[in-house]
Design an enzyme around this catalytic site. Structure first.
Site, PDB file in Angstrom:
ATOM      1  N   ASP A  35      49.342  41.850  25.593  1.00  0.00           N
ATOM      2  CA  ASP A  35      49.777  40.467  25.450  1.00  0.00           C
ATOM      3  C   ASP A  35      50.655  40.045  26.625  1.00  0.00           C
ATOM      4  OD1 ASP A  35      49.928  38.032  24.205  1.00  0.00           O
ATOM      5  OD2 ASP A  35      51.484  38.620  22.784  1.00  0.00           O
ATOM      6  N   ASN A  37      49.606  37.976  29.406  1.00  0.00           N
ATOM      7  CA  ASN A  37      48.982  37.672  30.700  1.00  0.00           C
ATOM      8  C   ASN A  37      49.257  36.238  31.142  1.00  0.00           C
ATOM      9  OD1 ASN A  37      47.834  40.229  30.914  1.00  0.00           O
ATOM     10  ND2 ASN A  37      45.937  39.608  29.923  1.00  0.00           N
ATOM     11  N   TRP A  40      52.944  35.644  32.013  1.00  0.00           N
ATOM     12  CA  TRP A  40      53.254  36.276  33.294  1.00  0.00           C
ATOM     13  C   TRP A  40      52.824  35.367  34.450  1.00  0.00           C
ATOM     14  CZ3 TRP A  40      50.057  37.680  37.347  1.00  0.00           C
ATOM     15  CH2 TRP A  40      50.609  38.523  38.320  1.00  0.00           C
ATOM     16  N   HIS A  52      45.207  37.141  33.569  1.00  0.00           N
ATOM     17  CA  HIS A  52      44.163  37.977  32.973  1.00  0.00           C
ATOM     18  C   HIS A  52      43.551  38.904  34.019  1.00  0.00           C
ATOM     19  CE1 HIS A  52      44.542  35.879  29.261  1.00  0.00           C
ATOM     20  NE2 HIS A  52      44.095  34.734  29.733  1.00  0.00           N
ATOM     21  N   GLU A  82      40.030  35.069  17.005  1.00  0.00           N
ATOM     22  CA  GLU A  82      40.794  33.823  17.103  1.00  0.00           C
ATOM     23  C   GLU A  82      40.887  33.303  18.536  1.00  0.00           C
ATOM     24  OE1 GLU A  82      41.148  35.654  13.518  1.00  0.00           O
ATOM     25  OE2 GLU A  82      42.006  36.577  15.317  1.00  0.00           O
ATOM     26  N   ARG A  86      40.922  29.151  22.350  1.00  0.00           N
ATOM     27  CA  ARG A  86      41.582  28.859  23.622  1.00  0.00           C
ATOM     28  C   ARG A  86      40.733  27.898  24.452  1.00  0.00           C
ATOM     29  NH1 ARG A  86      44.539  34.402  25.782  1.00  0.00           N
ATOM     30  NH2 ARG A  86      45.745  34.794  23.879  1.00  0.00           N
ATOM     31  N   LEU A 146      38.416  61.267  27.149  1.00  0.00           N
ATOM     32  CA  LEU A 146      39.073  60.134  26.500  1.00  0.00           C
ATOM     33  C   LEU A 146      38.052  59.118  26.004  1.00  0.00           C
ATOM     34  CD1 LEU A 146      41.725  58.394  25.989  1.00  0.00           C
ATOM     35  CD2 LEU A 146      41.253  57.381  28.221  1.00  0.00           C
ATOM     36  N   ARG A 209      54.259  41.100  15.970  1.00  0.00           N
ATOM     37  CA  ARG A 209      53.273  40.901  14.907  1.00  0.00           C
ATOM     38  C   ARG A 209      51.991  41.627  15.284  1.00  0.00           C
ATOM     39  NH1 ARG A 209      54.045  35.790  17.219  1.00  0.00           N
ATOM     40  NH2 ARG A 209      52.360  35.137  18.619  1.00  0.00           N
ATOM     41  N   SER A 211      48.804  40.345  14.708  1.00  0.00           N
ATOM     42  CA  SER A 211      47.778  39.402  15.164  1.00  0.00           C
ATOM     43  C   SER A 211      46.372  39.813  14.744  1.00  0.00           C
ATOM     44  CB  SER A 211      47.851  39.236  16.701  1.00  0.00           C
ATOM     45  OG  SER A 211      49.077  38.648  17.069  1.00  0.00           O
ATOM     46  N   GLU A 222      52.996  54.455  13.977  1.00  0.00           N
ATOM     47  CA  GLU A 222      54.278  54.123  14.572  1.00  0.00           C
ATOM     48  C   GLU A 222      54.059  52.928  15.498  1.00  0.00           C
ATOM     49  OE1 GLU A 222      57.171  55.577  13.764  1.00  0.00           O
ATOM     50  OE2 GLU A 222      56.011  56.758  12.323  1.00  0.00           O
TER      51      GLU A 222
END
Length: 255
Positions: A35, A37, A40, A52, A82, A86, A146, A209, A211, A222
């Protein structure tokens, strides 16, 4: 004696070295809400899409660092159900980012034995976005390192509703009994599939939150929040989050 890691980082970091991290208690699965971008970029007088684009570069650094530290699964919240609300030009740019990222980074991901996955709803995604992601999934399917899981066009509530409807249909058709419905069954019907629940959730930008992100899976995770915007998030911040995780006792409701 517990072994410890100590490594120097580049000058771009706000700290010279990572915190002490134990090698035997690294989170198996880290989920990140990337969150900040747009904010910033705004602070620098730039268009939101510049944030972005810079955030995309952060993704590469954090993937490499997570892999180095021994994280097994990394889920990144790339685009929510959601986010379609935008502005159109921003959405169009966001839809191009997976393609741009994978065009540049796929070969290195393959070399590093990273397996790419996607967790989300394929409908409404532009063909160029979906094609790029599916190509990456196919080309890395046999990799054993990974797991890089992109949450793309993803929403936690919709995920749960669709899983419940699927289970209800199975009960109605006689394929399941109500006695067979348990947490394990519901988990298996979620979009995360066979990926274990996150041990650690990280959210950047100061928001506190979820979201609509992995609402079922994060029940006992955690959580670590930082005011740092995603484009500014460094390897040291990831290490700090893991260090805090290692300081906590996970009791799962017990003592």
């Amino acid at each position: 004696m517990i072994s410890r890691l100590w490594a120097k980082l580049g000058k771009s970091s706000s700290q010279a070295a990572e915190p002490f991290l134990t090698t035997d208690n690294v989170p198996e699965h880290i989920a990140i809400i990337m969150d900040g971008n747009g904010r910033w970029a705004k602070k620098r007088g730039l268009p939101r899409i510049a944030g972005h684009h810079t955030g995309m570069k952060t993704v590469k650094r954090i993937v490499i660092e997570a892999d180095r530290l021994g994280v097994k699964y990394l889920t990144l919240y790339a685009f929510s159900t959601e986010n379609w609300k935008r502005p159109k030009d921003e959405v169009e740019f966001l839809m191009k980012l997976p393609q741009q990222f994978l065009e540049i980074e796929l070969e290195e991901l393959i070399e590093k034995n990273v397996q790419v996955r996607m967790m989300g709803h394929k409908e409404n995604l532009p063909s160029f976005t979906l094609n790029a992601v599916e190509e990456a999934i196919t080309k890395t399917a046999n990799n054993t390192g990974l797991v890089l899981n992109f949450a793309l066009n993803y929403g936690g509530r919709r995920e749960m509703l669709e899983a419940i409807k699927e289970i209800a249909a199975d009960v109605q058709d006689g394929r399941l009994s109500t006695e067979q419905i348990d947490e394990k069954l519901l988990s298996s019907r979620l979009l995360s599939g066979d990926i274990p629940d996150p041990d650690l959730l990280i959210r950047t930008s100061g928001e506190l939150r979820l979201s609509n992100f992995m609402l079922w899976q994060l029940a006992y995770s955690e959580m670590w929040f930082t005011n740092v915007y995603w484009p500014e998030f460094t390897e040291v911040h990831l290490q700090e989050a893991i260090h805090e995780y290692q300081r906590r006792a996970r009791r799962y409701g017990g003592l």
